[in-house]
Enzyme design. Structure first.
Site, mmCIF file in Angstrom:
data_model
loop_
_atom_site.group_PDB
_atom_site.id
_atom_site.type_symbol
_atom_site.label_atom_id
_atom_site.label_comp_id
_atom_site.label_asym_id
_atom_site.label_seq_id
_atom_site.Cartn_x
_atom_site.Cartn_y
_atom_site.Cartn_z
ATOM 1 N N GLY A 59 0.936 -1.287 0.058
ATOM 2 C CA GLY A 59 -0.198 0.006 -0.002
ATOM 3 C C GLY A 59 0.709 1.187 0.225
ATOM 4 O O GLY A 59 1.733 1.145 -0.941
ATOM 5 N N GLU A 60 0.735 2.167 0.946
ATOM 6 C CA GLU A 60 1.515 3.207 0.945
ATOM 7 C C GLU A 60 2.055 3.441 2.428
ATOM 8 O O GLU A 60 1.327 3.552 3.421
ATOM 9 C CB GLU A 60 0.532 4.558 0.958
ATOM 10 C CG GLU A 60 1.496 5.739 0.577
ATOM 11 C CD GLU A 60 2.377 5.700 -0.718
ATOM 12 O OE1 GLU A 60 2.007 5.101 -1.680
ATOM 13 O OE2 GLU A 60 3.536 5.978 -0.133
ATOM 14 N N SER A 61 3.371 3.105 2.571
ATOM 15 C CA SER A 61 3.713 3.045 4.089
ATOM 16 C C SER A 61 3.713 4.043 4.814
ATOM 17 O O SER A 61 3.502 3.921 6.130
ATOM 18 C CB SER A 61 5.421 2.532 3.833
ATOM 19 O OG SER A 61 6.085 3.616 3.326
ATOM 20 N N CYS B 253 5.959 -5.448 0.668
ATOM 21 C CA CYS B 253 6.300 -3.960 -0.154
ATOM 22 C C CYS B 253 6.293 -2.860 0.949
ATOM 23 O O CYS B 253 6.996 -2.567 1.750
ATOM 24 C CB CYS B 253 5.370 -3.657 -1.400
ATOM 25 S SG CYS B 253 5.521 -2.794 -2.747
ATOM 26 N N ARG C 75 12.976 3.350 -0.644
ATOM 27 C CA ARG C 75 11.493 3.507 -1.376
ATOM 28 C C ARG C 75 11.494 3.694 -2.711
ATOM 29 O O ARG C 75 12.616 4.633 -3.438
ATOM 30 C CB ARG C 75 10.778 4.618 -0.710
ATOM 31 C CG ARG C 75 10.432 3.993 0.946
ATOM 32 C CD ARG C 75 9.594 5.158 1.511
ATOM 33 N NE ARG C 75 8.175 5.421 0.824
ATOM 34 C CZ ARG C 75 7.190 6.223 1.403
ATOM 35 N NH1 ARG C 75 7.724 7.013 2.071
ATOM 36 N NH2 ARG C 75 6.230 6.353 0.750
ATOM 37 N N ILE D 48 5.388 -3.279 -7.694
ATOM 38 C CA ILE D 48 4.718 -2.030 -7.885
ATOM 39 C C ILE D 48 5.089 -0.945 -7.174
ATOM 40 O O ILE D 48 5.115 -0.862 -5.920
ATOM 41 C CB ILE D 48 3.121 -2.230 -7.709
ATOM 42 C CG1 ILE D 48 2.600 -3.428 -8.246
ATOM 43 C CG2 ILE D 48 2.613 -0.876 -7.826
ATOM 44 C CD1 ILE D 48 1.230 -4.006 -7.781
ATOM 45 N N ARG D 49 5.795 -0.162 -7.684
ATOM 46 C CA ARG D 49 6.675 1.036 -6.796
ATOM 47 C C ARG D 49 7.224 0.436 -5.822
ATOM 48 O O ARG D 49 7.316 0.900 -4.489
ATOM 49 C CB ARG D 49 5.594 2.180 -6.518
ATOM 50 C CG ARG D 49 5.169 2.908 -7.636
ATOM 51 C CD ARG D 49 4.328 4.398 -7.271
ATOM 52 N NE ARG D 49 3.335 3.947 -6.329
ATOM 53 C CZ ARG D 49 3.198 4.489 -5.147
ATOM 54 N NH1 ARG D 49 4.095 5.283 -4.651
ATOM 55 N NH2 ARG D 49 2.117 4.042 -4.180
ATOM 56 N N HIS E 258 4.889 -8.649 -4.342
ATOM 57 C CA HIS E 258 3.583 -8.969 -3.506
ATOM 58 C C HIS E 258 3.158 -10.315 -3.864
ATOM 59 O O HIS E 258 2.452 -10.561 -4.592
ATOM 60 C CB HIS E 258 2.528 -7.972 -4.460
ATOM 61 C CG HIS E 258 2.672 -6.488 -4.045
ATOM 62 N ND1 HIS E 258 1.840 -5.994 -2.921
ATOM 63 C CD2 HIS E 258 3.251 -5.645 -4.564
ATOM 64 C CE1 HIS E 258 2.150 -4.593 -2.884
ATOM 65 N NE2 HIS E 258 2.921 -4.431 -3.872
ATOM 66 N N GLU F 126 0.677 -11.889 -2.691
ATOM 67 C CA GLU F 126 -0.472 -12.004 -2.323
ATOM 68 C C GLU F 126 -1.204 -11.507 -3.673
ATOM 69 O O GLU F 126 -2.422 -11.876 -3.792
ATOM 70 C CB GLU F 126 -1.058 -11.045 -1.193
ATOM 71 C CG GLU F 126 -0.881 -9.529 -1.437
ATOM 72 C CD GLU F 126 0.447 -8.924 -1.475
ATOM 73 O OE1 GLU F 126 1.454 -9.747 -1.324
ATOM 74 O OE2 GLU F 126 0.591 -7.697 -1.288
HETATM 75 N N1 GLN Z 1 5.671 2.723 -2.948
HETATM 76 C C1 GLN Z 1 4.969 2.351 -1.550
HETATM 77 C C2 GLN Z 1 5.603 3.085 -0.530
HETATM 78 O O1 GLN Z 1 6.843 3.598 -0.545
HETATM 79 C C3 GLN Z 1 5.063 1.012 -1.645
HETATM 80 C C4 GLN Z 1 4.086 0.307 -2.670
HETATM 81 C C5 GLN Z 1 3.554 -0.884 -2.435
HETATM 82 O O2 GLN Z 1 3.419 -1.417 -1.257
HETATM 83 N N2 GLN Z 1 3.141 -1.516 -3.748
HETATM 84 O O3 GLN Z 1 5.131 2.949 0.391
#
Ligand code: GLN
Length: 191
Positions: free
Chosen positions: A46-48, A77, A103, A136-137, A173, A175
């Protein structure tokens, strides 16, 4: 066995689905009391920054750290970033695992990619195929402490999965691919 999945933000539902598919009951963790009675915790992608801020707001930081002193914890991630000791960013972090992450090391959303990885630790007799990994990112694990075991690298040697005793971090991921081997491996970490 009851496995917790941190359900503040991100793709926690996918983790819940895989756990249920392999016969493990999943508990969505949003408040400290949800941590009582679980056998481990998965922190999703997600977004840390968001996950960290919400964990602070809901009083989860210390209870998660306490859980991690006896139970397995796995971050995928964003979850791996949250679990790490340093991320070069100022953001709430659990700081539990002796790894440093960078990141968005592979660039922006458009640079997301998929690849097959050799992960000897999770290969089973029934399934010795490579692991299809979705980035993903994604963060890179750019430093590992002395007690950290590297589980997977990209062909150029960059680290994307690691374990330190009861703690597991993956840049990608598991999952999202329907391959349940990483989840099964994580379940063995509590034994
Ligand atoms: N780019 C997100 C972060 O820095 C992580 C991306 C992800 O969990 N797919 O938190």
């Amino acid at each position: 066995m009851k496995m917790g999945v941190l359900a503040l933000q991100g793709d926690f539902a996918e983790h819940v689905r895989i756990l249920e598919k392999i016969g493990v009951s999943a508990v969505e963790v949003r408040l400290p009391q949800d941590l009582v009675d679980i056998d481990g915790l998965i922190i999703p992608g997600g977004e840390s920054t968001t996950i960290g801020k919400l964990a602070v707001r809901f009083g989860l930081m210390e209870p998660i750290r306490r859980l991690a002193s006896t139970k397995p914890v796995w971050g995928t991630c964003a979850g791996a970033i949250f679990l790490a000791r340093d991320s070069r960013h100022s953001q709430p972090m659990l700081g539990l695992m002796d790894i440093g992450v960078r990141r968005n090391a592979f660039g922006r959303q458009a640079e997301s990619f998929e690849t097959d990885l050799e992960v000897p630790e999770i290969v089973t007799a029934e399934n010795s195929r490579k692991v299809h990994a979705v980035f993903i990112r994604a963060p890179l694990i750019e430093r590992v402490g002395a007690d950290v075991k590297v589980l997977a690298t990209l062909p150029d040697g960059r680290i994307v999965a690691a374990r330190e005793r009861n703690l597991l971090a993956t840049s990608f991921h598991p999952e999202l691919t329907g391959d349940d081997r990483f989840h099964r491996y994580f379940l063995t970490m509590g034994r």
